[in-house]
Design an enzyme around this catalytic site. Structure first.
Site, PDB file in Angstrom:
ATOM      1  N   ASP A  58      44.756  40.591  41.762  1.00  7.18           N
ATOM      2  CA  ASP A  58      43.502  40.032  41.799  1.00  7.18           C
ATOM      3  C   ASP A  58      42.354  40.760  41.515  1.00  7.18           C
ATOM      4  O   ASP A  58      42.098  41.486  41.963  1.00  7.18           O
ATOM      5  CB  ASP A  58      43.363  39.550  43.466  1.00  7.18           C
ATOM      6  N   TYR A  81      33.805  37.498  37.589  1.00  7.66           N
ATOM      7  CA  TYR A  81      32.695  36.908  36.814  1.00  7.66           C
ATOM      8  C   TYR A  81      31.641  38.090  36.878  1.00  7.66           C
ATOM      9  O   TYR A  81      31.151  38.098  35.767  1.00  7.66           O
ATOM     10  CB  TYR A  81      32.265  35.704  37.491  1.00  7.66           C
ATOM     11  N   GLU A  85      43.810  35.629  38.636  1.00  6.85           N
ATOM     12  CA  GLU A  85      44.813  36.188  39.707  1.00  6.85           C
ATOM     13  C   GLU A  85      46.057  35.964  38.821  1.00  6.85           C
ATOM     14  O   GLU A  85      46.289  35.040  37.963  1.00  6.85           O
ATOM     15  CB  GLU A  85      44.811  35.629  40.929  1.00  6.85           C
TER      16      GLU A  85
END
Length: 597
Positions: free
Chosen positions: A18, A23, A121
């Site tokens: 993950d 962003y 992810e």
């Protein structure tokens, strides 16, 4: 409803990777001045400063949360940097983030089966890589362990070990009073040494040894991702997808967590039931309301039969298994997301309404979700989306002429899969005789005018096998014309067997050129105006045709260039006769077909 999957016969090593506030990291790479600064990425709309979709860890320390709007985030953290998502066609454009995610996937997929679950992810099946490491260089025999792996968080392994009055005291309490604790501590054993010792245990069982190898592999991948992309990521390593997903976010950022089998029960017992995948909605609420189940530990008190009685055989068995950390869900080998969606909100006064009046606020009826098969082409997707909306609106309103307003619209496509390997333009499989032109580069739309071709074109199939007479046959070749005929028959049989299903011939229905061998090669025929699939077993009667009117020009323009050229070559209007002689143009590579009858 979820369904139990068969359990694997052998232990697996599964990782869930993950990205950390991805962003924000992408924006920090684009603008390095943002590194180390409180930063948040906001949606493109300007209502109350835009909605936060990613928050840096520096901003989280001030209390900034993703549920906030930009204006609220500035009140909590005045120094926060708000970066707007790129906009295209009045919509948020996430391509820059998708591309960055693809960089990460390209690295992670080098070590095993890779399933891209979203932009940021990924699931990895590292079983084969872990087995290979265990055979070739097991951790217990290594002089040095990869440093990043020693920073792993091992569930069930004491976080801190204290030495107190010659007695080893294991502390599992992370919220102990620091002052009181310090007064009893004489020495602290380094946590990384404890992790290193766990990874290198010679007496560990086979499952834990595989996890140790998996932890080292994931640590190496994470470091490689950081070096090549500048992105940090966290990971969970376990024996199934469910557990790996649950722990990947436990220690963020830039850390990884390992779940040994011995620690599964203690980990799950106090976990809120809503934290489990597929239990965050109605099913989880039903467990809470109907059975009083609030944690996974509560679920353990129910037998499999009892759960099946409430939720059916399949779901009941699934619930019984996940309560014990058992999951047979496999990692799908998929580098692209299997769904793609787009939405737009119309908050407050921007809501779409059927008239100027306000909608009734006492209505709690939910707008229905509608779906249909996806047709290719922008115009067709727009048409279908509008039809779905009209259908949903009709169901929502019923026969009543109720006032309504819309605050959000979204369209999504699902069940997306990769183009099968080997798929390409049909021109790749055909080639003119004696031609050195690559079939893939052949442009039908640029073919010159030729009066002998009429309205159709022939492309003779390309095949490598040729009939060669024996030495004695060559000597008598000139005296026995039957040998030539036998050779031709052999050649025809090979072409008929090998090329019937893959070659398509474009060409005139008749020709005066007496090349019978090449005429037979041009066995399959495509007409420009009709599509007839009624064929027979013989190559000469296996006819494929298509209807020009069925081709949507708008769709053609969205196809890859090479496919566009091919189709334009099929649907272009017939050329006028030309005075060019045969053999002086590209059409000389295409042989005519024999007139039937």
């Amino acid at each position: 409803m979820p369904v139990a999957r068969p359990e694997p016969q052998e232990p697996r090593v599964i990782a869930h990777v993950d990205m950390d506030c991805f962003y924000v990291q992408v924006e920090q790479r684009r603008n390095p001045e943002l590194r180390g600064q409180p930063t948040a990425v906001v949606q493109y709309n300007d209502w109350k400063g835009g909605g936060l979709i990613a928050v840096s860890y520096e901003a989280r320390k001030f209390g900034v949360k993703r549920s906030m709007r930009g204006d609220e985030a500035k009140m909590v953290c005045p120094s926060i940097n708000l970066v707007q998502v790129p906009v295209a066609r009045d919509k948020a454009d996430l391509n820059v983030y998708r591309s960055a995610g693809s960089e990460v996937v390209a690295i992670l997929s080098t070590k095993g089966k890779c399933e891209r679950a979203s932009i940021d992810e990924v699931y990895l099946d590292l079983t084969d890589a872990a087995k290979e490491m265990l055979l070739e260089s097991p951790p217990e025999l290594l002089e040095l362990i990869f440093e990043e792996a020693t920073k792993s968080n091992i569930l069930g392994l004491p976080s801190v070990i204290f030495v107190l009055h010659d007695l080893i005291v294991v502390s599992l309490q992370f919220d102990m009073n620091v002052t009181n604790r310090a007064s009893y501590v004489q020495d602290v054993i380094n946590r990384e040494d404890s992790v290193r010792a766990w990874l290198c245990r010679a007496d560990a069982d086979y499952q834990d040894k595989l996890l140790s190898c998996g932890a080292i592999i994931v640590a190496q991948l994470r470091v490689k991702v950081l070096e090549e992309t500048q992105f940090t990521c966290s990971a969970g390593i376990a024996h199934n997808k469910m557990l790996a997903k649950l722990v990947s976010g436990m220690h963020k950022p830039a850390q990884q967590t390992v779940v040994p089998s011995s620690a599964v029960q203690d980990f799950l017992v106090s976990l809120p039931i809503k934290k489990m995948k597929q239990l965050g909605g109605k099913l989880g609420s039903s467990l809470q309301d109907d059975l009083g189940v609030n944690t996974v530990g509560d679920l353990l008190s129910f037998t499999e039969d009892k759960l099946q009685e409430y939720y059916g055989v399949n779901t009941g068995t699934w619930l019984w298994k996940i309560a014990r950390g058992i999951s047979g869900e496999e990692v799908e080998d998929r580098l692209l997301p299997k769904s793609h969606g787009c939405g737009k909100t119309f908050p407050g006064p921007k809501a779409l309404k059927n008239n100027a009046s306000k909608n009734k606020s006492d209505s709690i009826k939910k707008f229905p979700s509608k779906s249909c098969p996806l047709r290719y082409g922008t115009v067709k997707i727009q048409e279908d989306a509008m039809k779905l909306f009209e259908s949903g609106l009709h169901d929502f309103l019923g026969s009543q002429n109720t006032k309504w307003s819309i605050t959000s619209l979204s369209v999504s496509a699902s069940k997306i899969f990769d183009i099968p390997i080997g798929t390409s333009s049909i021109l790749r499989y055909i080639k003119g005789p004696n031609s050195t032109v690559s079939p893939a580069n052949l442009d039908c739309s640029s073919l010159p005018e030729d009066p002998s071709l009429g309205n159709k074109l022939y492309i003779a199939p390309n095949h490598e096998e040729h009939c060669e007479p024996s030495l004695s046959e060559k000597e008598d070749y000139g005296n026995n014309s039957n040998l030539a005929k036998q050779c031709q028959i052999k050649e025809e049989k090979k072409v008929s067997k090998k090329l019937t299903e893959v070659k398509i011939i474009l060409g005139p229905e008749s020709s005066s050129e007496p090349n019978k061998a090449e005429e037979h090669k041009a066995a399959q025929y495509v007409d420009r105006k009709k599509f007839n699939t009624a064929g027979s077993n013989s190559a000469s009667s296996s006819t494929w045709m298509f209807n020009v009117e069925d081709i949507d020009p708008a769709v053609v323009e969205e196809l890859p260039p090479e496919i566009q050229r091919e189709i334009h070559g099929w649907i272009r209007p017939p050329k006028q006769s030309s005075s060019k002689t045969r053999g002086s143009t590209i059409s000389s590579y295409f042989q005519p077909a024999k007139r039937s009858g």
